[in-house]
Design an enzyme around this catalytic site. Structure first.
Site, short mmCIF file in Angstrom:
data_model
loop_
_atom_site.label_atom_id
_atom_site.label_comp_id
_atom_site.label_asym_id
_atom_site.label_seq_id
_atom_site.Cartn_x
_atom_site.Cartn_y
_atom_site.Cartn_z
N GLN A 141 0.82 -1.21 0.00
CA GLN A 141 0.00 0.00 0.00
C GLN A 141 0.86 1.26 0.00
OE1 GLN A 141 -2.85 -2.17 3.19
NE2 GLN A 141 -3.33 -0.02 2.95
N ARG A 161 -8.28 -0.54 8.31
CA ARG A 161 -9.27 0.42 7.82
C ARG A 161 -9.53 1.48 8.89
NH1 ARG A 161 -14.16 -1.38 3.81
NH2 ARG A 161 -14.38 0.66 2.86
N CYS A 162 -8.46 2.13 9.29
CA CYS A 162 -8.53 2.98 10.47
C CYS A 162 -7.29 3.85 10.50
CB CYS A 162 -8.58 2.05 11.69
SG CYS A 162 -7.79 2.60 13.18
N GLU A 168 -12.49 4.73 5.69
CA GLU A 168 -12.52 3.94 6.92
C GLU A 168 -13.70 4.28 7.83
OE1 GLU A 168 -8.74 5.36 8.19
OE2 GLU A 168 -9.61 6.64 9.73
#
Ligand code: CDP
Length: 784
Positions: A221, A368-369, A738
């Site tokens: 990523q 996702r945070c 997120e």
């Protein structure tokens, strides 16, 4: 050229995702699709034990197996000074174990062979003699008297403590608690869960012995940051390293860290002189790569007689596994837990956190945070609902009474963070109206009188995304800016290259839309490329919903730079003064004479064919954007549940989600992001758990044990929105990817606790499975 609104694809248009044309046809280009001439395959031997001393590693039988080219051990890596590598949190992590194994699934050795099957067969022939040591599987275990020191190889490390961190004003908070009318306490555990992307991690490392160039195709990523880390770890010159992230099948934070497999495959390719492919299987991904959460939290809210929250204090024990490798900005040991005061005007707060080593896989990735925002949001939203229930107040009203008001923005929180913009009462009202809250409440009361178990849960989360302002936010010293490079070709078509890397979020579409809006070139004519460090400008990558706040802003800024040059070109072509020109998306015209116009395509052609004397040719530029602040998206989620008293089964009947992420670039994509996040939040709240037995064996190593939601379990989502632009983002946009994973778990659990509150049940830790609900009801004497 005339285009309709729909064809143009500017901001606010729900155009279809460009990338889906290849994904829907099965023509995506993922790591495992890649085959290079002469490519070898690597399999990793992992520890079966959570904690054990390595007495010996015998590779002779493995080396003699057919097709085997090399067996790589920790000892061999140590000879090349690669047995250990740095983590993203300034710790070290074993690449291949030399002295001890410290978690089940840790990398011990690797086999490189002609085929994947030969590599796996030979891996199973490696014989390791272990002396098993006692395992530590929780912060309490890590603190216990006489606990084994997991990181005994670290100089000066005498116990399992990693860090202590504090934020806020302790004295002021203590004083507020001393005066409190009511103190509400919640002990809760946000369990270890896993991002579980559909595609596991892997790479193809191709070190060319003739040129010395190392090309590493990998599921990353953050390809640029990885390139720099590789250069520092291996000593290879950075210009000789090319990291390419092709299509990625979901990341959710799991693909941010550097994993040992990447390093071993690269070292093997370097030593052997042939490309080496390594692809994890599902169990390897679930047991050894970046987990999330594993936070034990205690929070207290002080409330006055009028129902106003006057103070918050919290303590966290973080279970970091065997190596402290949390992916988070350097300064923040406990991530961005500072957001724990949430959407509420809480005058004072004091937070403390301690991190511990345990015999579990390292991680602490921001699933996702934004770096522990999820845990913070969960704690405050659970506390607020519990406070309302304990005070006999309505959850919604209690929140309305304590919200930061729209006129208070920019708002400085008790932990010193400056919220950019928000209108929490409005988002709440939209959600309540959509739900028909008043009626539902009455209905719930009536049904409760009949003995039914039903509840409504609310979470009015606020977030902090878009890391970050470079002076405060860095990863291993790399400032967290991001970048966009825009090149307009003579025919008016464009190439946009970015420092970010989509893992399914639709960047090829939305970033083209920003160019369409700002420079007037239709989105269909803008190709977006990410993930190749040889071509893309340097960036810190895609995670923590930072792409739109940071790289999206860079895209707007570079488009504006090109528009400034386009104005000069238009002035030359129209023989007018620059200040006499008016911009209308896609063209410049002479003020008062709309017919005297030049389209952006005509201007682009002139940039290569008909320039004013002395002007540099071409229409291209790059912008590195360092945001002045984070963005603070928010929303209200409301959930209605029914619970079966006989079985403890929870049925989610309604889920209303109102999100505010400022200006929406592509509303359809935003909705897709929210649907995905609500589904993941549902899984975390009710199903997903990576747990361990007392010996440190990981339970949850496959999709039979680690349950992720399918369309069968997932409720129907009812989506709403408000739009409060970010004042500092050039487009007014905030991140959104997120939000729903951050905000929804508390809403789901609050609904369950609301339903169970008449029985005196104040908490059930996630995942809220039917057996836990059943046991809680039984413990209160409910036998039906
Ligand atoms: O960093 P990441 O791409 O995961 O998160 P994001 O910036 O929240 O963006 C997720 C997707 O939603 C991207 O395609 C964005 O461009 C899109 N988005 C949008 O259309 N409007 C917003 N205000 C925020 C995101």
């Amino acid at each position: 050229m005339s285009t309709t609104m729909h064809q143009h694809g500017g901001i606010g248009e729900s155009i279809k995702r460009k990338e889906d044309a290849r994904f829907l046809r099965g023509k995506g280009n993922y790591i495992d699709d890649l085959t290079l001439p002469g490519m070898l395959h690597m399999a990793i031997l992992r520890s079966p034990h959570a904690h054990a001393r390595i007495k010996s590693v015998d590779t002779s039988a493995a080396a003699a197996k057919p097709g085997v080219i090399a067996v790589v051990t920790g000892e061999l890596m140590a000879q090349h000074k690669l047995a250990w590598m740095p983590t993203l949190s300034y710790d070290t992590q074993a690449v291949l174990a030399t002295d001890k194994v410290r978690f089940q699934g840790q990398e011990v050795a690797a086999v490189v062979a002609e085929t994947k099957y030969q590599a796996e067969d030979a891996r199973d022939a490696i014989v390791v003699d272990y002396e098993i040591l006692p395992a530590v599987i929780s912060p309490d275990g890590a603190k216990a008297e006489g606990a084994p020191v997991i990181r005994n190889e670290k100089e000066g490390q005498k116990d399992n403590h990693i860090y202590h961190w504090e934020s806020g004003d302790q004295a002021k908070t203590q004083a507020a608690f001393a005066k409190a009318h009511k103190v509400v306490r919640l002990h809760t555990f946000y369990p270890r869960c896993h991002p579980a992307p559909l595609e596991t991690c892997g790479c193809v490392a191709d070190v060319n012995p003739a040129t010395g160039k190392a090309t590493i195709y990998m599921t990353s990523q953050a390809p640029h940051a990885i390139r720099t880390v590789f250069a520092l770890v291996t000593g290879l010159p950075e210009q000789n390293i090319r990291v390419v992230s092709p299509d990625i099948g979901g990341g959710f934070g799991n693909k941010v860290p550097v994993y040992p497999g990447y390093v071993v495959a690269t070292a093997a390719s370097l030593l052997i002189g042939r490309p080496v492919k390594w692809i994890e299987d599902r169990s390897e991904n679930l047991i050894s790569t970046g987990f999330a959460r594993d936070f034990h939290m205690t929070g207290d809210l002080a409330v006055d007689e009028k129902g106003k929250i006057t103070a918050l204090r919290a303590h966290l024990d973080s279970d970091n596994g065997a190596f402290f490798s949390d992916a988070q900005p350097s300064k923040f040991k406990a991530g961005l837990f500072h957001i724990v005061t949430g959407s509420y005007d809480i005058p004072t707060a004091h937070i403390t956190a301690d991190g511990y080593y345990t015999n579990k896989a390292p991680g602490g990735v921001a699933y996702r945070c934004s770096f522990r925002v999820t845990e913070a949001s969960y704690l405050i939203e659970r506390l607020v609902t519990n406070a309302a229930l304990e005070l006999g107040l309505d959850q919604a009203e209690f929140r309305m009474n304590n919200f930061i008001q729209p006129e208070q923005f920019p708002y400085t929180s008790a932990t010193g963070w400056i919220y950019d913009s928000g209108d929490y009462p409005k988002a709440m009202q939209v959600a309540l109206d959509k739900l028909g809250y008043e009626e539902l409440r009455k209905d719930a009361e009536a049904r409760r009188k009949k003995g039914e178990v039903t509840g409504i849960g609310i979470a009015s989360f606020t977030e902090v995304v878009g890391a970050g302002h470079g002076a405060d936010f860095d990863i291993l010293g790399l400032r967290m800016f991001d970048s966009a490079e825009l090149r307009v070709h003579p025919t008016g078509k464009a190439m946009l290259r970015m420092g970010t890397k989509s893992q399914g979020q639709g960047h090829e579409t939305t970033f083209a839309q920003i160019v369409a809006e700002e420079l007037g070139i239709p989105a269909a004519d803008v190709a977006v490329e990410e993930g190749d460090t040889d071509t893309a400008p340097y960036g810190l990558g895609t995670y923590a919903s930072r792409s739109t706040p940071v790289a999206g802003a860079a895209t707007a800024m570079v488009s504006r730079k090109l528009r400034d040059k386009a104005r000069k070109l238009a002035a030359h072509l129209l023989e007018a003064a620059e200040e006499d020109l008016t911009w209308e998306r896609g063209k410049f015209y002479v003020k008062g004479s709309p017919d005297r116009a030049k389209t952006i395509q005509e201007i682009a052609f002139a940039a290569y064919t008909n320039l004013p004397e002395g002007m540099e040719a071409g229409l291209e530029g790059v912008h590195y954007y360092d945001p002045p602040n984070m963005t603070y998206p928010f929303g209200t989620y409301a959930v209605v549940v029914d619970i079966d008293k006989g079985t403890g089964q929870v049925k989610v009947k309604r889920m209303v989600a109102v999100d505010d992420c400022g200006v929406r670039i592509n509303p359809m994509i935003v909705e897709g992001q929210i649907h995905g996040g609500l589904t993941e939040g549902f899984g975390i709240a009710f199903m997903e758990l990576i747990t361990f037995d007392s010996d440190g064996n990981c339970i949850g190593s496959n999709f039979m044990d680690y349950l992720i939601p399918t369309a069968w379990e997932t409720p129907k989502f009812e989506i709403g929105e408000t739009v409060t632009p970010s004042p500092h983002h050039p487009l007014g946009a905030k991140g959104v990817g997120e939000s729903a994973t951050v905000g929804s778990p508390a809403a789901y659990v609050n609904a369950v606790i609301d339903a169970l509150s008449p029985y005196g049940i104040t908490n059930i830790d996630m995942p809220v499975t039917s057996d836990k609900v059943w046991a809680a009801l039984r413990s209160k004497g409910v036998t039906e």
